[in-house]
Each structure stands twice: as C-alpha cells, then as structure tokens.
Design an enzyme around this catalytic site. Sequence first.
Site, PDB file in Angstrom:
ATOM      1  NE  ARG A 154      -1.563  -1.579   3.636  1.00 14.89           N
ATOM      2  CZ  ARG A 154      -1.653  -1.922   5.013  1.00 14.89           C
ATOM      3  NH1 ARG A 154      -2.799  -1.320   5.594  1.00 14.89           N
ATOM      4  NH2 ARG A 154      -0.763  -2.339   5.609  1.00 14.89           N
ATOM      5  CE  LYS A 204      -2.363  -5.576  -7.282  1.00  8.10           C
ATOM      6  NZ  LYS A 204      -1.711  -5.024  -6.225  1.00  8.10           N
ATOM      7  CG  LEU A 250     -14.694  -4.083   7.947  1.00  7.93           C
ATOM      8  CD1 LEU A 250     -15.096  -5.043   9.134  1.00  7.93           C
ATOM      9  CD2 LEU A 250     -15.819  -4.009   6.744  1.00  7.93           C
ATOM     10  N   GLY A 257     -10.327   5.759  -3.326  1.00  8.45           N
ATOM     11  CA  GLY A 257      -9.583   6.360  -4.583  1.00  8.45           C
ATOM     12  C   GLY A 257      -8.138   5.645  -4.650  1.00  8.45           C
ATOM     13  CB  CYS A 260      -4.794   0.336  -6.365  1.00  7.48           C
ATOM     14  SG  CYS A 260      -2.889   0.593  -6.692  1.00  7.48           S
ATOM     15  CE  LYS A 263      -3.894   0.367 -12.032  1.00  5.32           C
ATOM     16  NZ  LYS A 263      -3.321  -1.243 -12.245  1.00  5.32           N
ATOM     17  NE  ARG A 327      -1.659   7.947  -9.620  1.00  5.73           N
ATOM     18  CZ  ARG A 327      -0.656   7.008  -9.527  1.00  5.73           C
ATOM     19  NH1 ARG A 327      -0.620   6.351 -10.761  1.00  5.73           N
ATOM     20  NH2 ARG A 327       0.175   6.733  -8.567  1.00  5.73           N
TER      21      ARG A 327
HETATM   22  C1  UGA Z   1      -4.370  -0.817  -2.423  1.00  2.00           C
HETATM   23  C2  UGA Z   1      -4.097  -2.098  -1.760  1.00  2.00           C
HETATM   24  O1  UGA Z   1      -4.446  -2.075  -0.359  1.00  2.00           O
HETATM   25  C3  UGA Z   1      -2.953  -2.761  -1.880  1.00  2.00           C
HETATM   26  O2  UGA Z   1      -2.795  -4.240  -1.269  1.00  2.00           O
HETATM   27  C4  UGA Z   1      -2.441  -3.093  -3.344  1.00  2.00           C
HETATM   28  O3  UGA Z   1      -1.192  -3.575  -3.376  1.00  2.00           O
HETATM   29  C5  UGA Z   1      -2.453  -1.680  -3.954  1.00  2.00           C
HETATM   30  O4  UGA Z   1      -3.779  -1.110  -3.723  1.00  2.00           O
HETATM   31  C6  UGA Z   1      -2.264  -1.974  -5.525  1.00  2.00           C
HETATM   32  O5  UGA Z   1      -2.866  -2.567  -6.185  1.00  2.00           O
HETATM   33  O6  UGA Z   1      -1.126  -1.362  -5.832  1.00  2.00           O
HETATM   34  P1  UGA Z   1      -3.612   1.601  -1.945  1.00  2.00           P
HETATM   35  O7  UGA Z   1      -4.280   1.886  -3.040  1.00  2.00           O
HETATM   36  O8  UGA Z   1      -2.145   2.248  -1.737  1.00  2.00           O
HETATM   37  O9  UGA Z   1      -3.191  -0.059  -1.776  1.00  2.00           O
HETATM   38  O10 UGA Z   1      -4.340   2.103  -0.568  1.00  2.00           O
HETATM   39  P2  UGA Z   1      -5.310   1.468   0.538  1.00  2.00           P
HETATM   40  O11 UGA Z   1      -4.764   1.766   1.843  1.00  2.00           O
HETATM   41  O12 UGA Z   1      -5.625   0.040   0.223  1.00  2.00           O
HETATM   42  O13 UGA Z   1      -6.431   2.382   0.253  1.00  2.00           O
HETATM   43  C7  UGA Z   1      -7.443   2.663  -0.852  1.00  2.00           C
HETATM   44  C8  UGA Z   1      -8.469   3.419  -0.900  1.00  2.00           C
HETATM   45  O14 UGA Z   1      -9.469   2.804   0.298  1.00  2.00           O
HETATM   46  C9  UGA Z   1      -8.216   4.798   0.139  1.00  2.00           C
HETATM   47  O15 UGA Z   1      -8.981   5.965  -0.436  1.00  2.00           O
HETATM   48  C10 UGA Z   1      -8.799   4.717   1.407  1.00  2.00           C
HETATM   49  O16 UGA Z   1      -9.176   5.693   2.037  1.00  2.00           O
HETATM   50  C11 UGA Z   1      -9.841   3.585   0.987  1.00  2.00           C
HETATM   51  N1  UGA Z   1     -10.276   2.951   2.534  1.00  2.00           N
HETATM   52  C12 UGA Z   1      -9.479   1.893   2.837  1.00  2.00           C
HETATM   53  C13 UGA Z   1     -11.617   3.211   3.043  1.00  2.00           C
HETATM   54  O17 UGA Z   1     -12.336   4.013   2.499  1.00  2.00           O
HETATM   55  N2  UGA Z   1     -11.750   2.437   3.969  1.00  2.00           N
HETATM   56  C14 UGA Z   1     -11.255   1.506   4.568  1.00  2.00           C
HETATM   57  O18 UGA Z   1     -11.379   0.999   5.566  1.00  2.00           O
HETATM   58  C15 UGA Z   1      -9.711   1.540   3.951  1.00  2.00           C
END
Ligand code: UGA
Length: 432
Positions: A154, A204, A250, A257, A260, A263, A327
Amino acid sequence: MKVTVIGSGYVGLIAALGFGIKNNKVICVDKNKEKIKNLKKGIPIIYEKELDNYLKKCIEDKKITFSTDIKKGIRESNIIFIAVGTPPLNNGEVDMTQVKEVIRDISKYINEYKVVVNKSTVPIGTQKYMKRMLNNEGISNEYFDVVSNPEFLREGKAFEDFFNTDRIVIGYDSEKAKGVMGKLYKNFNRKIVYTNPETAELIKYASNGFLATKISFINEIANLCDEIGGNVEDISYALGLDKRISPLFLNAGIGFGGSCFPKDTKALVKIGEKYGVDFNIIKSTINVNNKQRIIPIKKLLNYYKDISGKIISVLGLTFKPGTDDIRESPAIYIINELIKNKAKVKCYDPNVSKTIKDKYPQIEYCNNLYDTFTNSSCAIFCTEWEEFSKLDLFKLKAKMKEPLIIDGRNIFNYEHIKKAKIKYFAIGRGYI
Ligand code: UGA
C-alpha cells in the site's frame, strides 16, 4: 542474487530498494533521465515513509545502481522484474504499451537464461502472452522463463508491506524458475503461494476487488445507519471481532480512491466480460463508490439548498493520508461538484504540492490549516490526516462564517464537536 527492476514508479522503486536491503545486487532501470539522475544522488522521487533512509542505505552499501541503460540492466542480472506502468484505458481495459516495450528490449538484449518476472498488475493471460511475444521475437524457451509475482503493498506503508507481506504469490510454469524465485524470497520468511501464472494474475485482482467490496459494503451500511440512527463504527467493530471477517478495511467514509482500487475493479469487470462472466458484485462496488464520494455534497445541499457564492473549505486532497497522490481522490470529485454548484472553494492539504494549482486555478490554496476556515460556511474533511483530528475546534469555529463540518472520514470525537457547538454531519453516525 543479481536483480534488475525495470520501472522506478511506486512498485518498481520500492521493490528495487527492498531487494537491495535484502542483500541482493540490484539495478533499477528507468528511461526517465531526470528520475535516474535524482535517484543516483539519493533524492527520493516519490513521497513514501522511510524511502530516503532506504535509498541512502542501499546506495552507501552499494546494493543498488540506477541506470537508463536497459541493455546493461538485462545483461547483468539473472532476474528481470517488470514494474512499468499499466494505466487504464478509457474503456477500462489495461494499457500494456510499456510492458510490450520492455519485452521487445529483453528480446533484443538477452544473452543467457533469465527469469522475467511481472510485478505490474496486468490482465489475466499476460504471462503466456509475454512468452509468446519473446518466442515471436526469435527467443527460444531455454533462454527464459516468465513468472507472475503480483505486489500487494500500500502507498504510505510500502516498505512495511513489502518486507512483512501476508503472502508472496508466485505464478510459474517451470521448476527452474520456481527455484530461482524461492531462493530470492527465502530470507523474507513469509508464506509463499506457488500456483500457475493465470491464478497468480487473478489473485491480485481478486484481492483488490474484495477489499474494495468490503469498503463499499460498509459504506452502504453507513448510509443506512444515517437513516436509522445507527452507529457504523460500532457495527465495524462488532463485525471485525468475527475472525472470519477481520477488522481491517471496514472504515466507512467517502469511498476508495487511488491508482489501484478504481482501476482494478474496472479491469476485473472487463476481464469478466471477455470470458463471459458477469461481475455483478464488482459492478455494484464501483457504483456504490461513485455515489459515496460525493455524499458530502448531498449533505451540504440538503442543508443549505443553494451554495452559490458560499466559501466551502475542503481539507485533505490526497486519496488517503501518508501520500501525496491525488489520483481518483474523492476530494477531487467533491471539488468538481462544488465548482459546478458555484461555491467558492478553499483547500488545504499537508502534503499536496503546488502542481494541483495548475489544474484548478479557480480555487484558493491555503498554506496554513486555520486560514482555510476564514469566512467559510462549511468545512468538508476528505482525508483523515492526523493533524485534522488535533484541530482546536473553538479556533476553527471562530474563523468560520457558519460553523458546519462535514466529516467524510469520521475523524472527530463527537463529544468535542458538541462542546464547541458546531453543526456536524458524518458518515454512518446517524445516532448524532
Ligand atoms: C491498495 C491495496 O490495499 C494494496 O494491497 C495493493 O497492493 C495496492 O492497492 C495496489 O494494487 O497497488 P493503496 O491503493 O495504496 O493499496 O491504498 P489502500 O490503503 O488500500 O486504500 C485505498 C482506498 O481505500 C483509499 O482511498 C482509502 O481511503 C480507502 N479505504 C481504505 C476506505 O475508505 N476504508 C477502509 O477501511 C480502507
């Protein structure tokens, strides 16, 4: 081991440094001269916790070299990681141009047996496609194997995730390649899932699709809580105590957003279509998210009816804390809606550089958090940056024209809000 990583974006750079720290000799190749120039000097080119330290350490210990010379990168290592960009096309499919370019380069410069490893998130069947491409360029199978090794890190927690990943997935179709990959990851001491390449590629997408679905699910529960006077945080806590569910991902809010989840969910729907599988769940996950990210606007218009000419403050522009990445950030969708409704937008983010100013010249950027509230009729919090939760709410209220907070990430303690006598809407805190 000798490892080359092609691509110095998020995944590539972290992997290159990560393998360096794990005592391999790494060459990180990128065709962008500016990036390589900076990296050679130890200047981080992306914002990520610990990046500067790891970069310095790898350079000092001579574990990494940075180069624009792809020929050298291919010839001098026996493991070649491909970690170039795979951005979405307008139709939701994946743009494979950069991966194809690298394969062509590999076929041009390959001189002995290499394991070519795909780390980019790519459509199912890419491993086979890459093999075919190399064969078509005249390279016979004894010179290479292609492995799928998706990345799960992440942004903001990249090194932590890289070193302590819950699982390493290796999709292989040759015992020789399996042996090389097993040796590379041996000192990580993590669980390794060996499987066929198609399955690895799908793991993935399935993983990102599932996590995104968890978020959209809890967001719909939150929306119901707002109607029935429920408390989504208690629901998440109670759900999370069930080991089958797990407490992570959760947190209700204004949706996911980043580069990842948006997309990969779209890509999964496209992949399904290609094989005649209708991904109803993922389609709903996307639809829920599209609506969720502009919920603050719904709440705002419900309260004021007309916001034209009103100053509205938007706090937190990145898609999540700990990054400088905007993004697919929900904040950007909110800003667009505010502009459409003729509000005057004032923004603040602890980490977003001036570059966004070129994109939205009509909005005001504040360098000081409290200045963002001056004469404002509403403060919309879009990202749970730590400094927001520590705000002096009395000071904030004194600056605002009309004290209204819309808390898109359930940052604030309601007792503090109540004491400051601020009108307050959150996500799934309908009990308030
Ligand atoms: C995500 C995955 O968590 C990684 O495991 C993966 O490697 C990565 O995509 C990828 O495909 O490269 P990332 O996009 O860096 O990682 O961010 P996350 O921490 O997963 O958060 C994604 C979005 O979900 C954020 O906007 C965050 O605010 C939101 N989110 C996350 C929530 O709204 N609620 C949650 O409980 C957790």
